[in-house]
Each structure stands twice: as C-alpha cells, then as structure tokens.
Design a protein around this motif. Structure first.
Motif, PDB file in Angstrom:
ATOM      1  N   ASN A  92       0.857  -1.193   0.000  1.00 17.35           N
ATOM      2  CA  ASN A  92       0.000   0.000   0.000  1.00 17.35           C
ATOM      3  C   ASN A  92       0.890   1.239   0.000  1.00 17.35           C
ATOM      4  N   ALA A  93       1.824   1.268  -0.962  1.00 15.10           N
ATOM      5  CA  ALA A  93       2.847   2.318  -1.010  1.00 15.10           C
ATOM      6  C   ALA A  93       2.309   3.585  -1.667  1.00 15.10           C
ATOM      7  N   TYR A  94       2.942   4.692  -1.343  1.00 14.77           N
ATOM      8  CA  TYR A  94       2.596   5.966  -1.956  1.00 14.77           C
ATOM      9  C   TYR A  94       3.864   6.785  -2.147  1.00 14.77           C
ATOM     10  N   VAL A  95       3.775   7.828  -2.985  1.00 14.65           N
ATOM     11  CA  VAL A  95       4.943   8.625  -3.356  1.00 14.65           C
ATOM     12  C   VAL A  95       4.717  10.073  -2.960  1.00 14.65           C
ATOM     13  N   VAL A  96       5.763  10.677  -2.361  1.00 15.52           N
ATOM     14  CA  VAL A  96       5.701  12.070  -1.920  1.00 15.52           C
ATOM     15  C   VAL A  96       6.833  12.855  -2.571  1.00 15.52           C
ATOM     16  N   ASP A  97       6.490  14.001  -3.143  1.00 12.75           N
ATOM     17  CA  ASP A  97       7.507  14.943  -3.614  1.00 12.75           C
ATOM     18  C   ASP A  97       8.050  15.633  -2.370  1.00 12.75           C
ATOM     19  N   LEU A  98       9.238  15.237  -1.939  1.00 13.66           N
ATOM     20  CA  LEU A  98       9.781  15.721  -0.676  1.00 13.66           C
ATOM     21  C   LEU A  98      10.115  17.204  -0.712  1.00 13.66           C
ATOM     22  N   SER A  99      10.434  17.712  -1.901  1.00 12.87           N
ATOM     23  CA  SER A  99      10.780  19.136  -2.003  1.00 12.87           C
ATOM     24  C   SER A  99       9.547  20.023  -1.837  1.00 12.87           C
ATOM     25  N   ALA A 100       8.452  19.614  -2.476  1.00  9.30           N
ATOM     26  CA  ALA A 100       7.224  20.406  -2.416  1.00  9.30           C
ATOM     27  C   ALA A 100       6.283  19.925  -1.326  1.00  9.30           C
ATOM     28  N   ASN A 101       6.596  18.787  -0.690  1.00  7.99           N
ATOM     29  CA  ASN A 101       5.773  18.184   0.361  1.00  7.99           C
ATOM     30  C   ASN A 101       4.359  17.892  -0.136  1.00  7.99           C
ATOM     31  N   LEU A 102       4.285  17.293  -1.336  1.00  4.02           N
ATOM     32  CA  LEU A 102       3.009  16.940  -1.928  1.00  4.02           C
ATOM     33  C   LEU A 102       2.964  15.445  -2.233  1.00  4.02           C
ATOM     34  N   PRO A 137     -13.762  16.715   5.415  1.00  5.25           N
ATOM     35  CA  PRO A 137     -13.888  16.617   3.964  1.00  5.25           C
ATOM     36  C   PRO A 137     -12.572  16.954   3.263  1.00  5.25           C
ATOM     37  N   GLY A 138     -12.267  16.198   2.213  1.00  3.82           N
ATOM     38  CA  GLY A 138     -11.071  16.460   1.417  1.00  3.82           C
ATOM     39  C   GLY A 138      -9.812  15.802   1.932  1.00  3.82           C
ATOM     40  N   MET A 139      -9.859  15.248   3.148  1.00  3.59           N
ATOM     41  CA  MET A 139      -8.696  14.592   3.734  1.00  3.59           C
ATOM     42  C   MET A 139      -8.677  13.114   3.343  1.00  3.59           C
ATOM     43  N   LYS A 140      -7.450  12.548   3.324  1.00  5.10           N
ATOM     44  CA  LYS A 140      -7.283  11.127   3.064  1.00  5.10           C
ATOM     45  C   LYS A 140      -6.529  10.501   4.236  1.00  5.10           C
ATOM     46  N   ASN A 161      -5.649  19.743  -0.624  1.00  6.06           N
ATOM     47  CA  ASN A 161      -4.724  20.286  -1.618  1.00  6.06           C
ATOM     48  C   ASN A 161      -3.593  19.328  -1.954  1.00  6.06           C
ATOM     49  N   GLY A 162      -3.604  18.145  -1.360  1.00  2.78           N
ATOM     50  CA  GLY A 162      -2.569  17.158  -1.636  1.00  2.78           C
ATOM     51  C   GLY A 162      -1.330  17.306  -0.785  1.00  2.78           C
ATOM     52  N   THR A 163      -1.326  18.254   0.156  1.00  5.23           N
ATOM     53  CA  THR A 163      -0.160  18.434   1.024  1.00  5.23           C
ATOM     54  C   THR A 163       0.033  17.196   1.901  1.00  5.23           C
ATOM     55  N   TYR A 164       1.253  16.704   1.954  1.00  2.06           N
ATOM     56  CA  TYR A 164       1.542  15.518   2.748  1.00  2.06           C
ATOM     57  C   TYR A 164       1.561  15.894   4.228  1.00  2.06           C
ATOM     58  N   LEU A 165       0.754  15.212   5.033  1.00  7.11           N
ATOM     59  CA  LEU A 165       0.657  15.514   6.456  1.00  7.11           C
ATOM     60  C   LEU A 165       1.521  14.580   7.291  1.00  7.11           C
ATOM     61  N   GLY A 166       1.360  13.278   7.065  1.00  5.68           N
ATOM     62  CA  GLY A 166       2.230  12.320   7.736  1.00  5.68           C
ATOM     63  C   GLY A 166       2.109  12.302   9.241  1.00  5.68           C
ATOM     64  N   THR A 167       0.885  12.413   9.755  1.00  7.03           N
ATOM     65  CA  THR A 167       0.705  12.421  11.217  1.00  7.03           C
ATOM     66  C   THR A 167      -0.362  11.410  11.616  1.00  7.03           C
ATOM     67  N   PRO A 168      -0.185  10.721  12.746  1.00  9.06           N
ATOM     68  CA  PRO A 168      -1.229   9.813  13.230  1.00  9.06           C
ATOM     69  C   PRO A 168      -2.371  10.603  13.850  1.00  9.06           C
ATOM     70  N   VAL A 169      -3.573  10.082  13.736  1.00  4.26           N
ATOM     71  CA  VAL A 169      -4.730  10.714  14.378  1.00  4.26           C
ATOM     72  C   VAL A 169      -5.431   9.653  15.208  1.00  4.26           C
ATOM     73  N   ASN A 170      -6.006  10.078  16.314  1.00  7.04           N
ATOM     74  CA  ASN A 170      -6.640   9.151  17.240  1.00  7.04           C
ATOM     75  C   ASN A 170      -8.125   9.061  16.913  1.00  7.04           C
ATOM     76  N   SER A 171      -8.581   7.902  16.503  1.00  6.40           N
ATOM     77  CA  SER A 171      -9.987   7.737  16.159  1.00  6.40           C
ATOM     78  C   SER A 171     -10.869   7.621  17.391  1.00  6.40           C
ATOM     79  N   GLY A 172     -10.285   7.563  18.569  1.00  3.95           N
ATOM     80  CA  GLY A 172     -11.081   7.333  19.761  1.00  3.95           C
ATOM     81  C   GLY A 172     -11.791   8.558  20.294  1.00  3.95           C
TER      82      GLY A 172
END
Length: 598
Positions: A92-102, A137-140, A161-172
């Motif tokens: 379940n891999a994905y690709v991030v443009d590290l320079s633009a953080n997208l 809305p709009g988040m993945k 906007n496609g900005t890479y967030l890379g943070t865990p969120v607590n569903s609880g």
C-alpha cells in the motif's frame, strides 16, 4: 596563490551539496556538469562560486507504509515505478515529492469522508454512514497496522490540496467531545463570522448567526456547539423536518416516526433559543434529568441520552472542528471540562416563549365537551385527553389515570406502572358506575374530562387571540401550547392541536397567521414603512411564522400588493409594532390547520 605566486587552491565554479548540507566531492567548471553529477543524489543543490544556490534537485520518497522511512529517488519516474512494484506485490505504497511536500501518488487503499458525509474506502466503497470523529472533507487517511486494545488507529495522509501531512490521528476521541459546553465560545466567534461561514457552505441556515449568539448569551450554551448541532441534525439546513417545522435540532424526532413526532417551532430563532434553554437545564446542569456526572456538561455526556446514534457526539465534534479550522482557530481556544470549574451563570433560566403579534384562531374541542384552559402549560402536559385508554394500553397517560383513580374516594390501590390490565379495567368500571357513567371499562373523553379537566374550558367555535406560543409536551410527545385571550377577558394556555384558523360567519376560514417564503436567499426584510428605502426594523428567516395586520381568507392570499402590513412582536417584551414586507421579496403561505382532534 602563496606569497611566491604559486597556485595552491582554486575555488571551483560550481559545487554540489546533499540536502543535509554536506559537500559532495567534485569540482565542476559548468553548472550543467554539476547538475549531471547531482542527478543521482536526491534533494541536493548546486551553488556557484559566490555561494548562491543556482539549482535544486528534487527528491521523491516512496513510503511502503505509514510512519516508515521512505526510499528516496532523484527522479519521479523511478519513484513511481518502485511504488507500483511494491503495490503489485500486495503493498500500500505511496509517493511524496519531498521538495514540495506533496503526495504525487496515493496508495491503493485509503479512507475518506464521502460527499454524503459517510465514511468510504478507495477500494471497498462505503464503509459506514458515520465517519470517525476526526474525519474532515477532502482529507485522506490510512489505517495503521498493529493497533492495540481493539482500537483502529489512522494516519492522516494528505489534505484536500494534496499536502503531505504524515501524522497519526486518534480515532477514539475528538477533543471537542470533552469541551465544557457551559462556557461561551471564544470572542472570535461572532454572528457575522457564523453567517459568512454558512454562506460559504451554501447553507439555508445563513442569517441565523445572531440567533446562535443570542442563545449563548441568554442561556449559557456554547454558540459553536449550537451551530454544529443544528448543522448535524439538519444536514446543513436541508432536512425535510427542519424545512417543514423549523426544528433545527431533531427535538422530539423519535426514531419510530421522526417526521410526525418532531416538534414544530414558529421560527428558527425560537427553535434555537428553546433548545439552548432545554439543553442547559436538562443536560448541562447537575440537577438536570439527563445530566451524566461521569462525563459532565460535554458532548460525551449529552450523547448518553440525546440521541440513539452512538456516533452523535463525534459527529457534532467533527462539525465544530470544521468550523474552527476554516476560521483559523483551534480547540485550544475552548474550555475543556474539569470537575470543580465554575462556568458563568446563565442570564436566564426561564423557558422561552414566542410572542406571535396577535394571531387569530378558533377553538376545536373535538370529542371534549370543552377545551381545558390552564394557567400554565405545564399543568396540562400530562392531563390532556390522550384518546381512549383500555385493556393493553400503556404509557404515561395510563400512569396518570392510575394515579388519579387511586386518589379518588374509591381508592382501588392500583400499581402505577403504566400498564392497563384487568385490575385497572375493574377500577375504571367501578369509577364509571359511581359517577353515573356506562361501565364500559374504557376511559373515554367524558371520563377523562371529569377526572382531569380544570374548572375552566373553551367550547368549540370560541374565537381567540393567540399572543404567545411555547414548546411543551403531551405525555412524552413534543407539543406546542398556545396562550389564548377571549373577548370576555378570559385567558390561559391550551394545547395548540385544538386551535385552527379563525372562522367567520358563513363558515369561511380566515387567518392572519402565515409562513414566510423568501423569493431570493433565506432572509426577508421588514421595513418601518411601505417602502424598500425605509429603515429595516426586523429580519425574518425562510419558513418563519408572521402575523399580518388584517385577516385574509385561508384559501388564498391577495395578489398584487406591493407591501403587506405585518405585526412584529419584540421577543423580549412582547410589545407589538407594525412593519411591512415587500411582495417582491416574499410570499406568505397560510399555516396548515391542525389535525382534527378525536
């Protein structure tokens, strides 16, 4: 050169550096040569002899999964190919443009809030009608494997906007679920801000910002919560229950028949004020019937009794999150609940009424000999005739009947359990015989009236003026109550179900009580004089009730009038003034007559 003129060091024309700032060995006489050497090094830069950055080499990270160190590539094509290979092998891999953080390529499987407000998977489709509390809305989002305690953990991949967030969120737990709702919203929350946000979201609720703020000021209930609650219950103001009944909070909309059971309010503003009062008294106060001490005056506490949906607190919290995020605020600006805190006292603890401006009506007593008239609505909540009670009937009305029979001279000693069984039937027959009524064993309108009705009542056909309306109950069912005044000076409260448009001679129904339909937008101006250039003295919202200065046939409203004179009541004092509605801005629809009572 040294002192003898010998060349000992030469500054290169161009140099390469890695992204961490370390020098890459090699001197280059041209920028092209430096860039060519940098092509295999992700996220590097080229500097000229003066130390200026003249080229930036991008970097593309291939993440095999959330929170894993990416594999970096200088070229996007190489990164995309690598991700495709991982996914072909079941990843379940994905690709991030590290320079633009997208995020330039999503993983095959991610979750998101769908357009209907539910929770969906990119692979499996709709997962649930209720999204997790953190969802926006709009988040993945991606699920993180290895969660403990049975709780699903999510990872926020990107925003809209496609900005890479890379943070865990607590569903609880959304932190808005534990905000103390007795404290006011931050000062940054204003009526204008609320209306602007509602307009941006194309909501029919726009224009009610001042109502939410006034309810907060009067009854000490967070305006942001009231706004979010209304949005959650009405689907941003698009629900049929709201549009038919001005009911913004699903009040009384029991699951078995929500459209019929839901309470009806004369205006949206009154709905907001009344529910704010009710929530503060019953859910947020320690002596309230629905206060949950374990959770306190929070959404989590309210959720124990307000709705059957277990996701109700999280759903409203998600709307609050959306509001504060869109308005550059944070949950940290709100007061979290802590035992021992002392919130501001409400400016009012009194149940609000709605002043109508003098509506005209006619009493329909139905099967009752006359319609009971009460000094206060609360006196009639459980003593209005509920319909015939007999074997197998149950509920609060049966309890009232059993209690009243026990208090009679016969004193049958019934168990007050709300179940109409053989013992209750025997007691009913005994009472009927003692009071010269047929011993049917069925508590009909005649028996109920003798047991419960007050000394004063209004016969069918009595012409009345309705000057106040109050939301109340009939047993456990939400019901409107009207304060009526008769020409003789007699006044009191009656069940609104028994009040119809005024009937004049010849049986023609007339009314001066209408519903506003805005021809454009959701708000209608009331002018001081019959001119659109006159000062605006009040604003009505789509669907509000309004009283005209004269009565018209209920079957039709006169066309061709440029301005219609209406009676506007001050909702704090009850004083009435005349205003004018432009027929180019609104039409008026007669209120429907109540269902003929049995």
């Amino acid at each position: 050169k040294d002192l003898t003129g010998k060349l000992v060091f030469q500054v290169p024309d161009f140099t390469d550096y890695r992204k961490d700032g370390t020098l890459i060995p090699g001197d280059f006489s041209s920028q092209a040569a430096a860039q060519a050497a940098l092509a295999q090094v992700p996220a590097g830069i080229v500097k000229n002899a003066q130390g200026q950055v003249v080229f930036v080499q991008g970097a593309y990270g291939v993440y095999a999964g959330p929170q894993q160190t990416p594999q970096e590539f200088a070229q996007s094509a190489t990164a995309l190919t690598t991700a495709a290979q991982l996914n072909a092998a079941g990843g379940n891999a994905y690709v991030v443009d590290l320079s633009a953080n997208l995020v330039v390529q999503d993983p095959p499987n991610y979750d998101y809030m769908n357009p209907s407000g539910g929770w969906s998977s990119s692979q499996s489709g709709v997962l649930s009608q209720s999204p997790p509390s953190f969802a926006q809305p709009g988040m993945k989002y991606i699920q993180i494997s290895g969660a403990t305690s049975g709780q699903i953990q999510y990872f926020a991949l990107s925003n809209q906007n496609g900005t890479y967030l890379g943070t865990p969120v607590n569903s609880g737990e959304n932190p808005f679920q534990t905000v103390d709702l007795r404290f006011p919203a931050p000062a940054s929350v204003t009526a204008g801000q609320i209306d602007q946000w509602l307009a941006q979201n194309q909501s029919p609720l726009q224009g009610l910002g001042s109502s939410f703020m006034n309810a907060q000021q009067l009854y000490g209930v967070d305006a942001t919560y009231l706004l979010a609650h209304a949005i959650w219950e009405t689907g941003w103001g698009n629900s049929s229950i709201y549009q038919a009944k001005n009911n913004l909070f699903g009040f009384g909309a029991y699951d078995t028949n929500p459209a019929n059971y839901a309470g009806s309010f004369p205006t949206s503003d009154y709905s907001i004020r009344w529910v704010a009062w009710f929530v503060r008294q019953q859910y947020l106060s320690r002596n309230g019937n629905f206060y949950v001490s374990a959770n306190g005056p929070t959404l989590d506490g309210m959720g124990m009794h307000y709705a059957t949906d277990p996701h109700w607190p999280a759903g409203i919290a998600s709307v609050m999150t959306q509001y504060v995020t869109d308005n550059q605020s944070s949950v940290s600006d709100y007061t979290q609940y802590r035992t021992g805190d002392f919130p501001p006292k409400p400016n009012s603890n009194t149940m609000p009424v709605y002043f109508t401006g003098g509506a005209k009506g006619t009493i329909q007593a139905g099967s009752l000999s006359s319609l009971p008239l009460y000094a206060q609505p609360s006196q009639g909540y459980n003593t209005m005739y509920p319909g015939p009670l007999q074997i197998n009937s149950s509920g609060s009305a049966v309890k009232e009947l059993q209690s009243q029979l026990n208090a009679s001279p016969l004193q049958p000693g019934l168990l007050v359990d709300g179940q109409f069984g053989p013992m209750t039937e025997t007691a009913v027959k005994a009472w009927q015989t003692a009071n010269n009524l047929p011993a049917t064993g069925v508590c009909d309108a005649t028996m109920w009236s003798r047991l419960f009705a007050p000394s004063q009542g209004l016969p069918t056909g009595t012409q009345v003026t309705i000057d106040q309306v109050q939301q109340g109950w009939m047993g456990n069912t939400v019901s409107q109550w009207d304060h009526v005044v008769v020409s003789t000076g007699l006044s009191g409260w009656v069940d609104a179900m028994y009040v119809a448009p005024q009937v004049q001679s010849g049986g023609q129904a007339f009314t001066n009580w209408f519903r506003v339909n805005a021809l454009s937008g959701y708000n209608v101006n009331v002018y001081e004089a019959a001119s659109s250039t006159a000062p605006v003295v009040a604003t009505l919202h789509q669907g509000d009730d309004v009283v005209t200065a004269q009565t018209y046939p209920a079957s039709a409203f006169p066309a061709g009038q440029n301005f219609i004179a209406v009676q506007i009541a001050n909702q704090q004092t009850g004083s009435i003034s005349t205003g004018y509605i432009a027929s180019t801005q609104a039409t008026l629809q007669p209120l429907a007559s109540p269902v003929s009572p049995s």
